[in-house]
Design an enzyme around this catalytic site. Structure first.
Site, PDB file in Angstrom:
ATOM      1  N   ASP A 257       0.871  -1.163   0.000  1.00  0.00           N
ATOM      2  CA  ASP A 257       0.000   0.000   0.000  1.00  0.00           C
ATOM      3  C   ASP A 257       0.917   1.225   0.000  1.00  0.00           C
ATOM      4  O   ASP A 257       2.093   1.145   0.375  1.00  0.00           O
ATOM      5  CB  ASP A 257      -0.964   0.007   1.189  1.00  0.00           C
ATOM      6  CG  ASP A 257      -2.154   0.938   0.922  1.00  0.00           C
ATOM      7  OD1 ASP A 257      -2.060   1.777  -0.002  1.00  0.00           O
ATOM      8  OD2 ASP A 257      -3.168   0.841   1.635  1.00  0.00           O
TER       9      ASP A 257
HETATM   10  C1  BGC Z   1      -5.003   3.332  -0.083  1.00  0.00           C
HETATM   11  C2  BGC Z   1      -5.003   2.345  -1.241  1.00  0.00           C
HETATM   12  C3  BGC Z   1      -4.738   3.073  -2.535  1.00  0.00           C
HETATM   13  C4  BGC Z   1      -3.426   3.827  -2.413  1.00  0.00           C
HETATM   14  C5  BGC Z   1      -3.089   4.609  -3.648  1.00  0.00           C
HETATM   15  C6  BGC Z   1      -3.756   4.183  -0.080  1.00  0.00           C
HETATM   16  O1  BGC Z   1      -3.854   5.200   0.878  1.00  0.00           O
HETATM   17  O2  BGC Z   1      -5.096   2.613   1.135  1.00  0.00           O
HETATM   18  O3  BGC Z   1      -6.245   1.677  -1.305  1.00  0.00           O
HETATM   19  O4  BGC Z   1      -4.708   2.176  -3.598  1.00  0.00           O
HETATM   20  O5  BGC Z   1      -3.516   4.745  -1.334  1.00  0.00           O
HETATM   21  O6  BGC Z   1      -3.937   5.684  -3.794  1.00  0.00           O
END
Ligand code: BGC
Length: 875
Positions: A257
């Site tokens: 993530d």
């Molecule tokens: C989120 C993810 C997301 C990523 C990119 C993170 O803060 O938890 O679900 O894909 O950001 O935007």
């Protein structure tokens, strides 16, 4: 799915089996060729190139490696649309309904079609990998990203997620199933240590991932921010290398993530292939150095590179390797608007639909007459066949009647959830737009009634804004259009010609044409120096300092600050400007700019607004009230404090219902809210975040052109009675003490009655459950459409072990379901195959699945609490 003649079925089955075998042989041959291409490419890379490939180059892209013919892999958020690599409306995206809505369709095929549309969107935007679907569970209704996940039930989540992944990948675009695993709440999400016992982990939280890996072979997975049982998920060797790859055979890539990867050595050894975003990364140079220092074997890096190259080959960016889907095999063009509308109406859950108050309707509806297209609707919640009350139900509406439409969200619909899931659709059809288009002239009135938000929000309706970026000398470097007053530029997501290094200030500038006359408040959200001017009047020229909490995300999620009001006249444009001077010394987690120009329209007294709504409701045959949550109570980055509708919306509904017995409430929220007036209104339609075509779909179902097709994928109830409400860690830990009892099994165990049960949802016809036959683990259910119009039923099959208590199992669990359509009077059969896993539990002593022989009740019905047929099965 009507029963077919055995001879035809046999022939069809034979063709299908031969076809499948052919496809398998072809896939196998292509897979082998792909592996050979991957090995050849890997063999040509030196350590530095390999390490570079594993760290992001930008916010959304990996490095290209021209020496092996590798183009940059581009990723983008889902799950309801494909935003692309820029936070802008310049290149709009189709916005589908929220994942909760997709799950409410209980339709894997529709989910597959939604996925195929997203692949089409991704290709249009040059995106190779979608960061979706989110298959965490609705452990607690307080979870801030509840709207972005499917269900409280792992089986339903797996079915919908499987369809989605198959659909996206059928279009040659990769998926990234997220967030692996137990990322079920937002509080302290970067650090929380979720303590989950092996049984709950296997039977609940891992289960959808396992099902999707087995049935859809995703090309990617995203490891979560949180820890599970003391180990950060990006470093979780056991769950990633042993379980996901080892036991389940996952052969895709594993990406962190965003900003979750924190340790070069522990991450690579924990099976993390790609650390995102870049350019600051724990991989790249630090990884090459760790190999050279003997801390990481080069083979471990090779393994990760292999996974990334395999992904690149599959999506067609590795020269010489055949993509998983050849251009000639891509699905036919899909109409995004039409599909968004279809998913929305199929997702709306009608949880209550009472008989119309006929006295009020005067000559319009005689008791018991129904309408010409047979609107004698099915049982409302709890009412069974044969107990029908006389009279036509309030929905669908009589198209000749008058309608008072009430609620701020009826005009400014909340069509999607906030945070990383945000996309910018080309258009939004609000309930007001949808009903205006569908109803005859002069039959619809609209009033606000109550505004759920009494704070300033990013400038939106009536604003035409652009951002102008200047250097320290004031020279314009470049400019870009803005969808709202929110500036969110991270990494190299900047207007043409602009760099973070050169940029010294940003001015959000343009015009505002108010819809209402009165005192308009303007303000800022974010940290640093601002100058705010409206109509030539400087409202603020100063600095918003960092708060005591020093949270780098304060600027994004922080509170708006009111900087003053200006009296404006409806329809008369005024010049607006918010200039933000960048503080080059302030450290941010990524190079980026985040701040907002915020606004709040004239605030009329709450009592006055409600009185106006009551007046409108009194004067109409039907009152339709749209109630909603706001981005401040339901979004990414924080959990909810309660399940109440914000502002005076509950008071509004009560007052309108008292004035008009034919009051229909449409709930515009991504996840459960309390509906304290639910028994006092004629109908309740749960509309989720319905996507860009939500208002058109709403008109379809309110007026009966289509029936609302949804069934609850999650129990809706009051917080006081909800079984799992702890989402806040204590001393950094959040213990999942409830074990396998979340969602409906927990409600049943507690003997508590929710507002609306799992699986509940009414259409516009009636269904009689005629018979059930069980042969081995094949369940055949015959249902008849006993109403007066064509409809679709979701036949749900629950499995109740006789020894549930003794084996610590829930009283019953969803084990299968099937959707079926039938014309009035038609009787149809559905077949549901009970999966082996439904009879298994995770044995914590042996660390393996245990098949539980014994007696089971197989129950078929309309919802968890409306089970119509039962058979006994001994296994
Ligand atoms: C989120 C993810 C997301 C990523 C990119 C993170 O803060 O938890 O679900 O894909 O950001 O935007």
């Amino acid at each position: 799915m009507a029963a077919s003649k055995p001879t035809e079925a046999t022939r069809a089955d034979g063709d299908q089996v031969r076809g499948q075998a052919r496809d398998q042989a072809r896939d196998q041959a292509r897979g082998q060729a792909r592996e050979a291409a991957v090995e050849a490419a890997l063999g040509k890379l030196d350590l530095d190139a390999k390490a570079r490939l594993l760290g992001g180059r930008t916010m959304w892209e990996l490095h290209a490696l021209p020496e092996i013919g590798l183009a940059p892999l581009v990723m983008s958020d889902g799950p309801i649309g494909v935003r692309g690599v820029r936070w802008t409306a310049d290149d709009p995206s189709v916005a589908l309904p929220s994942p909760t809505a997709l799950a409410a369709t209980w339709d894997q095929d529709l989910s597959r079609r939604a996925g195929a549309l997203l692949a089409q969107e991704a290709r249009r935007k040059g995106v190779h990998v979608l960061l979706a679907p989110t298959v965490n569970l609705h452990r607690s209704p307080l979870g801030g990203r509840h709207f972005e996940a499917y269900s409280e039930d792992p089986y339903l989540t797996g079915v919908i997620g499987t369809g989605y992944v198959q659909g996206v990948q059928s279009g040659g675009v990769g998926t990234t199933v997220k967030h692996f695993v137990a990322n079920d709440a937002e509080t302290d999400r970067f650090t929380v240590d979720n303590k989950v016992a092996p049984r709950a982990l296997r039977e609940l939280y891992l289960a959808p991932f396992e099902a999707i890996v087995a049935n859809a072979h995703p090309w990617g997975i995203m490891t979560a921010y949180n820890q599970v049982n003391g180990v950060t998920m990006t470093e979780h060797r056991h769950l990633v290398n042993d379980v996901l790859r080892g036991e389940w055979g996952f052969d895709g890539y594993n990406v962190s993530d965003w900003m979750a990867a924190r340790s070069t050595v522990r991450d690579i050894e924990g099976g993390l292939d790609v650390a995102m975003p870049g350019p600051a990364t724990v991989y790249g140079e630090p990884l090459a150095a760790a190999v050279r220092a003997g801390e990481v074997p080069e083979e471990t890096v090779d393994e990760a590179v292999r996974n990334v190259l395999r992904l690149a080959a599959r999506v067609g960016v590795l020269e010489g390797a055949e993509p998983a889907v050849r251009p000639e095999d891509l699905p036919a063009e899909i109409d995004g608007e039409a599909l968004a509308r279809e998913v929305a109406r199929r997702a709306f859950v009608l949880v209550r639909n009472e008989v119309r108050d006929e006295v009020r309707d005067g000559v319009r509806g005689e008791p018991g007459d129904g309408t010409s297209d047979g609107t004698r609707a099915g049982a409302s919640d709890g009412t069974r066949d044969g107990e029908k009350r006389e009279g036509s139900r309030v929905l669908p509406l009589n198209p000749a009647g008058t309608v008072a439409l009430i609620g701020a969200a009826a005009r400014d619909a909340r069509v999607l959830g906030g945070g990383s899931a945000t996309v910018f659709p080309a258009r939004v059809v609000s309930p007001l737009d949808g009903l205006t288009a569908a109803l005859p002239d002069g039959t619809l009135t609209y009033v606000v009634g109550a505004d759920p938000s009494d704070e300033l929000t990013p400038a939106d309706k009536g604003f035409e804004l652009r951002a102008v970026c200047r250097d320290a000398a004031g020279t314009v470097l470049g400019e870009g259009s803005l969808p709202t007053g929110q500036v969110q530029w991270i990494g190299d997501d900047l207007p043409e010609g602009v760099t973070h290094e050169a940029m010294a200030s940003i001015e959000v500038v343009g015009t505002f044409t108010p819809r209402e006359s009165g005192e308009h408040a303007f303000g800022t959200r974010g940290l640093g120096a601002f100058t705010l001017t409206v109509g030539g009047q400087v409202l603020f020229d100063g600095v918003q300092p960092m708060g005591a909490e020093a949270d780098p995300f304060e600027a994004f999620f922080g509170s708006p600050v009111d900087r003053g009001t200006v009296a404006l006249t409806a329809g008369e444009p005024v010049e607006v400007s918010l200039r933000h001077h960048l503080d080059k010394d302030r450290a941010t987690p990524l190079p980026g700019v985040m701040f907002s120009f915020v606004h709040l329209g004239p605030q009329r007294g709450a009592e006055e607004l409600i009185a106006e709504a009551v007046e409108a409701a009194r004067g109409a045959d039907t009152a339709v009230v749209v109630v909603a949550t706001t981005e401040r109570v339901e979004s990414e980055g924080f959990d909810r404090q309660d399940l109440r509708l914000p502002g005076r919306q509950d008071d509004l509904v009560r007052a309108v219902a008292a004035a008009n017995p034919n009051t229909v409430v449409v709930v515009n929220s991504g996840s459960p809210v309390e509906l304290p007036w639910r028994d006092d209104v004629a109908a309740v339609l749960l509309g989720w975040f319905p996507g860009q075509e939500g208002g058109a779909a709403l008109a379809d179902v309110l007026l009966g052109a289509e029936e609302p097709g949804g069934r609850l994928p999650t129990t809706w109830g009051d917080l006081a009675a909800a079984p799992v409400t702890r989402v806040t860690p204590e001393n950094g830990e959040l213990a999942y003490t409830e074990g396998v009892f979340i969602g409906y099994p927990a409600w049943e165990q507690a003997g508590a009655t929710p507002s609306y049960a799992f699986g509940h949802g009414l259409g516009y016809t009636d269904w009689t459950y005629e018979s059930m036959a069980v042969e081995g683990t094949t369940v055949t259910v015959r249902v008849r459409n006993s109403g007066a119009r064509t409809g679709r039923e979701v036949v749900q099959v629950y499995l109740a072990p006789a020894d549930a208590g003794a084996t610590g199992r829930p009283a019953r669990r969803l084990a299968g379901f099937a959707g079926v359509e039938a014309a009035p009077g038609e009787s149809v059969e559905v077949t549901v195959e009970l999966p082996r896993r439904a009879f298994e539990t995770w044995d914590e002593t042996t660390g393996s699945w245990a098949y539980r022989s014994g007696r089971y009740e197989i129950e078929a019905g309309r919802s968890l609490t409306d089970r119509r047929l039962t058979e006994t099965l001994a296994v």
